[in-house]
Motif scaffolding. Structure first.
Motif, PDB file in Angstrom:
ATOM      1  N   ASP A   6       0.969  -1.046   0.188  1.00  0.00           N
ATOM      2  CA  ASP A   6      -0.139   0.028   0.088  1.00  0.00           C
ATOM      3  C   ASP A   6       1.295   1.247  -0.037  1.00  0.00           C
ATOM      4  OD1 ASP A   6      -3.251  -1.451   2.440  1.00  0.00           O
ATOM      5  OD2 ASP A   6      -2.191  -1.603   0.198  1.00  0.00           O
ATOM      6  N   LEU A   7       1.955   0.944   0.062  1.00  0.00           N
ATOM      7  CA  LEU A   7       3.513   2.068   0.046  1.00  0.00           C
ATOM      8  C   LEU A   7       4.023   2.712  -1.151  1.00  0.00           C
ATOM      9  CD1 LEU A   7       5.230   2.014   3.839  1.00  0.00           C
ATOM     10  CD2 LEU A   7       2.619   3.589   2.684  1.00  0.00           C
ATOM     11  N   LEU A   8       3.867   3.393  -1.194  1.00  0.00           N
ATOM     12  CA  LEU A   8       4.004   4.346  -3.500  1.00  0.00           C
ATOM     13  C   LEU A   8       5.191   5.242  -2.841  1.00  0.00           C
ATOM     14  CD1 LEU A   8       0.078   4.528  -4.229  1.00  0.00           C
ATOM     15  CD2 LEU A   8       1.748   2.918  -4.750  1.00  0.00           C
ATOM     16  N   THR A   9       5.295   5.124  -3.969  1.00  0.00           N
ATOM     17  CA  THR A   9       7.322   5.993  -3.878  1.00  0.00           C
ATOM     18  C   THR A   9       6.007   7.798  -4.715  1.00  0.00           C
ATOM     19  OG1 THR A   9       7.700   5.209  -6.307  1.00  0.00           O
ATOM     20  CG2 THR A   9       8.574   4.158  -3.816  1.00  0.00           C
ATOM     21  N   THR A  10       7.274   8.384  -4.990  1.00  0.00           N
ATOM     22  CA  THR A  10       6.970   9.889  -4.959  1.00  0.00           C
ATOM     23  C   THR A  10       6.909   9.265  -6.937  1.00  0.00           C
ATOM     24  OG1 THR A  10       8.131  11.089  -4.007  1.00  0.00           O
ATOM     25  CG2 THR A  10       7.308  12.032  -6.026  1.00  0.00           C
ATOM     26  N   PRO A  34      -1.179  14.594  -2.361  1.00  0.00           N
ATOM     27  CA  PRO A  34      -2.200  13.937  -0.859  1.00  0.00           C
ATOM     28  C   PRO A  34      -1.575  13.541  -0.093  1.00  0.00           C
ATOM     29  CG  PRO A  34      -1.509  12.604  -4.008  1.00  0.00           C
ATOM     30  CD  PRO A  34      -0.850  14.506  -3.537  1.00  0.00           C
ATOM     31  N   LYS A  35      -1.461  13.140   0.854  1.00  0.00           N
ATOM     32  CA  LYS A  35      -1.052  13.029   1.850  1.00  0.00           C
ATOM     33  C   LYS A  35       0.380  11.814   2.195  1.00  0.00           C
ATOM     34  CE  LYS A  35      -3.860  12.208   5.270  1.00  0.00           C
ATOM     35  NZ  LYS A  35      -4.594  11.314   6.792  1.00  0.00           N
ATOM     36  N   ARG A  41      14.521   7.978   5.486  1.00  0.00           N
ATOM     37  CA  ARG A  41      14.999   9.030   4.405  1.00  0.00           C
ATOM     38  C   ARG A  41      14.195   9.241   2.939  1.00  0.00           C
ATOM     39  NH1 ARG A  41      21.375   8.936   3.669  1.00  0.00           N
ATOM     40  NH2 ARG A  41      20.402  10.951   2.188  1.00  0.00           N
ATOM     41  N   ARG A  42      12.953   8.149   3.004  1.00  0.00           N
ATOM     42  CA  ARG A  42      12.065   8.094   1.739  1.00  0.00           C
ATOM     43  C   ARG A  42      11.063   9.403   2.158  1.00  0.00           C
ATOM     44  NH1 ARG A  42      11.815   2.461  -0.369  1.00  0.00           N
ATOM     45  NH2 ARG A  42       9.677   2.598   0.666  1.00  0.00           N
ATOM     46  N   VAL A  43      10.697   9.489   1.268  1.00  0.00           N
ATOM     47  CA  VAL A  43       8.972   9.742   1.368  1.00  0.00           C
ATOM     48  C   VAL A  43       8.001   8.892   0.893  1.00  0.00           C
ATOM     49  CG1 VAL A  43       7.500  11.878   0.297  1.00  0.00           C
ATOM     50  CG2 VAL A  43       9.672  12.528   0.766  1.00  0.00           C
ATOM     51  N   ALA A  48      -4.323   4.164  -0.548  1.00  0.00           N
ATOM     52  CA  ALA A  48      -5.513   4.516   0.144  1.00  0.00           C
ATOM     53  C   ALA A  48      -5.551   5.956  -0.007  1.00  0.00           C
ATOM     54  CB  ALA A  48      -6.299   4.172   0.922  1.00  0.00           C
ATOM     55  N   ASP A  49      -4.558   6.925   0.823  1.00  0.00           N
ATOM     56  CA  ASP A  49      -4.415   8.462   0.527  1.00  0.00           C
ATOM     57  C   ASP A  49      -4.448   9.196  -1.206  1.00  0.00           C
ATOM     58  OD1 ASP A  49      -4.572   8.740   3.671  1.00  0.00           O
ATOM     59  OD2 ASP A  49      -1.908   8.867   3.950  1.00  0.00           O
TER      60      ASP A  49
END
Length: 67
Positions: A6-10, A34-35, A41-43, A48-49
């Motif tokens: 569910d986690l995505l990179t930029t 998006p939130k 160190r990663r965004v 879902a956000d």
């Protein structure tokens, strides 16, 4: 519970939204995208956000079009 998938990179968010990575970074800088949050160190963004933000943008666009 959220899965790691569910986690995505930029870059993944940019691809999903069909926008340049620089635009997604600029939205983050302006705090209008998006939130997201820092994971080390990663965004990263929760999928879902991103969907919620996209729905909000769509609703806001409809509101402007109706005016």
């Amino acid at each position: 519970m959220n899965e790691p998938d569910d986690l995505l990179t930029t870059a993944e968010v940019a691809l999903m939204l069909r926008a340049p990575v620089s635009t997604v970074r600029y939205w983050r800088y302006l705090n209008t995208g998006p939130k997201c949050f820092k994971l080390g160190r990663r965004v990263v963004y929760r999928r879902a956000d991103v969907h919620i933000w996209l729905a909000d943008q769509e609703a806001a666009g409809r509101g402007r079009a109706a005016s």
